[in-house]
Design a protein around this motif. Sequence first.
Motif, PDB file in Angstrom:
ATOM      1  N   THR A 101       0.219   5.645   5.917  1.00 12.64           N
ATOM      2  CA  THR A 101      -1.034   5.670   5.156  1.00 12.64           C
ATOM      3  C   THR A 101      -2.267   5.814   6.036  1.00 12.64           C
ATOM      4  N   GLN A 143       1.234   4.196  -3.092  1.00 17.46           N
ATOM      5  CA  GLN A 143       0.993   5.615  -2.861  1.00 17.46           C
ATOM      6  C   GLN A 143       2.273   6.438  -2.943  1.00 17.46           C
ATOM      7  N   ASP A 179       0.827  -1.207   0.000  1.00 17.50           N
ATOM      8  CA  ASP A 179       0.000   0.000   0.000  1.00 17.50           C
ATOM      9  C   ASP A 179       0.861   1.256   0.000  1.00 17.50           C
ATOM     10  N   ARG A 180       1.921   1.252   0.795  1.00 18.48           N
ATOM     11  CA  ARG A 180       2.819   2.400   0.838  1.00 18.48           C
ATOM     12  C   ARG A 180       3.435   2.650  -0.532  1.00 18.48           C
ATOM     13  N   ASP A 183      -0.531   1.519  10.000  1.00 18.60           N
ATOM     14  CA  ASP A 183       0.543   2.074   9.189  1.00 18.60           C
ATOM     15  C   ASP A 183       0.506   3.578   9.405  1.00 18.60           C
ATOM     16  N   MET A 190       5.055   6.130  -1.138  1.00 20.30           N
ATOM     17  CA  MET A 190       5.634   6.428   0.177  1.00 20.30           C
ATOM     18  C   MET A 190       6.798   5.494   0.459  1.00 20.30           C
ATOM     19  N   ARG A 230      -3.743   3.281   7.415  1.00 18.76           N
ATOM     20  CA  ARG A 230      -4.491   2.035   7.347  1.00 18.76           C
ATOM     21  C   ARG A 230      -4.356   1.275   8.668  1.00 18.76           C
TER      22      ARG A 230
END
Length: 159
Positions: A125, A100, A96-97, A122, A102, A127
Amino acid sequence: MSALDDKPFPKAPLIAAFLLVGASLIVVGGTRLGLMSTPAPTQEARVAEVTRAEDLRFYDLPDGAVRVVAAGEADRMIPVASGGFVRGVLRSLVRDRRAQGMGSEQPFRVTQWSDGAVTIQDMATGRVLNLNAFGPTNRLDFVNLIAPVAATDSTGTAA
């Protein structure tokens, strides 16, 4: 002939059913395409209180082990032979990072709550995963990561 052959199907229930299905498809499709937003659950919505929380950083080692770093504590190791669930959760959060754009500067916060729940957040993010959903054994893997070092033996399990 039956009574259904003599009378046509009522139009009002048929129209209502089509409208309901159509509205459901529009809402689901709009949400999935990002045209509509869904409210994200927040930590503030919890009634339970934090009993223990720790900001952790995780580093992959060349041999496949994972080094766990917490501020002010000795580093811990998750050996290659164990910790598959921890690695899987971390892979998901890191993916996910990366999606995005990150990096790995921000830590992950593992929190144990007074109601028995354990979450990982996290910090980059926002999340949050409720780890209780994955069963008591997997939940315990993360509880052991935030347990005081004196309470764990050399294998990383609670004494």
